[in-house]
Design a protein around this motif. Structure first.
Motif, PDB file in Angstrom:
ATOM      1  N   ILE A 103      29.900 101.415  17.075  1.00  0.00           N
ATOM      2  CA  ILE A 103      29.048 102.249  17.790  1.00  0.00           C
ATOM      3  C   ILE A 103      29.894 103.559  18.218  1.00  0.00           C
ATOM      4  CG2 ILE A 103      27.668 102.603  19.627  1.00  0.00           C
ATOM      5  CD1 ILE A 103      27.306  99.691  19.570  1.00  0.00           C
ATOM      6  N   GLU A 156      19.685 104.291  20.912  1.00  0.00           N
ATOM      7  CA  GLU A 156      19.086 104.237  19.633  1.00  0.00           C
ATOM      8  C   GLU A 156      19.819 103.103  18.662  1.00  0.00           C
ATOM      9  OE1 GLU A 156      19.700 108.169  17.932  1.00  0.00           O
ATOM     10  OE2 GLU A 156      18.248 109.043  19.303  1.00  0.00           O
ATOM     11  N   GLN A 157      20.055 102.164  19.422  1.00  0.00           N
ATOM     12  CA  GLN A 157      20.586 100.926  18.678  1.00  0.00           C
ATOM     13  C   GLN A 157      19.655  99.608  18.876  1.00  0.00           C
ATOM     14  OE1 GLN A 157      23.255 100.429  16.871  1.00  0.00           O
ATOM     15  NE2 GLN A 157      24.084 102.597  17.213  1.00  0.00           N
ATOM     16  N   LEU A 166      22.162  99.098  24.583  1.00  0.00           N
ATOM     17  CA  LEU A 166      21.860  99.512  23.062  1.00  0.00           C
ATOM     18  C   LEU A 166      20.460  99.879  22.944  1.00  0.00           C
ATOM     19  CD1 LEU A 166      23.620  96.432  21.364  1.00  0.00           C
ATOM     20  CD2 LEU A 166      24.366  98.760  21.382  1.00  0.00           C
ATOM     21  N   LEU A 171      20.101  96.792  16.395  1.00  0.00           N
ATOM     22  CA  LEU A 171      21.399  95.896  16.945  1.00  0.00           C
ATOM     23  C   LEU A 171      21.074  94.837  17.980  1.00  0.00           C
ATOM     24  CD1 LEU A 171      24.446  94.897  16.457  1.00  0.00           C
ATOM     25  CD2 LEU A 171      24.926  96.864  17.856  1.00  0.00           C
ATOM     26  N   THR A 225      30.497  95.443  15.436  1.00  0.00           N
ATOM     27  CA  THR A 225      29.755  96.799  14.951  1.00  0.00           C
ATOM     28  C   THR A 225      30.380  98.061  15.739  1.00  0.00           C
ATOM     29  OG1 THR A 225      27.661  95.565  14.924  1.00  0.00           O
ATOM     30  CG2 THR A 225      27.611  97.786  14.912  1.00  0.00           C
TER      31      THR A 225
END
Length: 368
Positions: free
Chosen positions: A143, A111-112, A107, A115, A141
């Motif tokens: 994605i 670019e997470q 993640l 989260l 979530t």
């Protein structure tokens, strides 16, 4: 004067006279049917071409997403000097699961970061987050990077890819009727017998824990555990769960350990909802079968690409639920360990396919 006669106007100009200039001719029935037939033929020829063009575009989008995952994998390796494990299992807690998946560990590199910070996978176990009502929804979530454009529909995992979450409930307490009320009687009246003793106090109500199945965020991409697979759960050992691919249970593979070469070893492949897809977050092995954890996030080349699903052995064997597949038609996209993406057809020689999935078999792969 005939219908097509030209006459001379008063100003000296010749004018074509047409007696039927105000009459409009329509199509005859035969002409109309001919036009409809031509349009139908053109539509039958064009629609498949349009559909194929759209699917080709979706396949390109899918391969683009896999390239991004390849960049993330190498960024992870650069930060940790090794690739992420297929699933990070806490074996001390019992069973094969309670594990964060490689999708969670990537993640911060896709670019997470927000989260990842909320999940706190480094400091919190998968079970802790799944049991926390304020955080469990994070596991669902959506994605976008982890979902193939050709696999439309629900963004949640297939029900077969559910986990069990403990819920604390209070059972209904038994109701006790109130005893007789005390009555005031006059002095001259005969007093009634004394009331019976009050009923005993009910035992304290203890909270009960029940388990509720919840679906997770869907993923169409699974890490390659290699080609080693056994159809009997009792035959599996630690090495089998580790696998002979890039990913496995608690794996920590480095680039140097991919002896067959980065360009000859599969890292990630597709799996569509026809084969129950996958999840990105992790697993808690609620079905008590070690195969489940591998299938939730990993795929094997033991079975052919697009192998048909077999519903009755989803829990253990995994035929049709642990393989690679896609809706692209005739094959699936694969990410090689060097970051390149290749489309492999379902007709690839199974021996070549399995050699590609192995990281250190030492055999020459040849053309694929």
């Amino acid at each position: 004067m005939s219908p097509g006669t030209s006459i001379e106007s008063p100003n000296g100009k010749r004018v074509h006279e047409n007696r039927w200039r105000h009459l409009r001719h329509g199509l005859t029935l035969i002409e109309l049917l001919t036009v409809i037939a031509v349009l139908s033929v053109l539509g039958a020829l064009l629609l498949p071409a349009v559909s194929e063009a759209r699917e080709a575009a979706r396949r390109m989008q899918c391969s683009g997403k896999m390239r991004q995952m390849g960049v993330a994998l190498h960024a992870y390796h650069g930060a940790h000097s090794r690739f992420p494990p297929g699933h990070l299992a806490d074996l001390k807690s019992g069973g094969d699961g309670r594990s964060w998946g490689w999708g969670t560990l990537l993640l911060p590199f896709i670019e997470q970061r927000s989260l990842a910070d909320q999940l706190r996978s480094v400091n919190r176990s998968f079970d802790e987050v799944a049991s926390d009502e304020s955080r469990s929804a994070l596991l669902q979530t959506n994605i976008d990077l982890y979902q193939c454009p050709s696999d439309t529909g629900d963004s949640l995992s297939h029900p077969y890819r559910s986990i069990l979450v403990p819920i604390t409930v209070m059972p209904e307490s038994s109701s006790f009727a109130d005893g007789p009320s005390s009555l005031t009687t006059p002095d001259h009246a005969v007093k009634p017998p004394p009331p019976p003793p009050p009923p005993p106090e009910p035992p304290p109500v203890e909270p009960q824990i029940i388990y509720v199945a919840i679906r997770l965020g869907k993923s169409n991409y699974v890490g390659s555990i290699g080609s080693r697979w056994k159809t009997e759960r009792s035959d599996w050992d630690v090495n089998d769960f580790r696998g002979n691919g890039v990913f496995g249970r608690n794996s920590d593979l480095t680039i140097a350990e991919i002896f067959d070469g980065m360009s000859n070893t599969l890292a990630i492949g597709e799996r569509c909802m026809r084969n129950y897809s996958a999840v990105w977050a992790g697993s808690n092995s609620w079905q008590g079968c070690g195969f489940v954890d591998n299938q939730m996030m990993l795929g094997t080349a033991f079975y052919p690409i697009n192998d048909s699903p077999v519903r009755q052995n989803i829990d253990c064997d995994g035929q049709g639920s642990a393989n690679f597949s896609s809706y692209h038609g005739g094959g699936a996209n694969f990410l090689l360990a060097d970051g390149a993406v290749r489309y492999l057809t379902e007709h690839i020689d199974i021996r070549v396919f399995q050699n590609l999935a192995q990281r250190d078999d030492g055999e020459k792969v040849g053309d694929f």
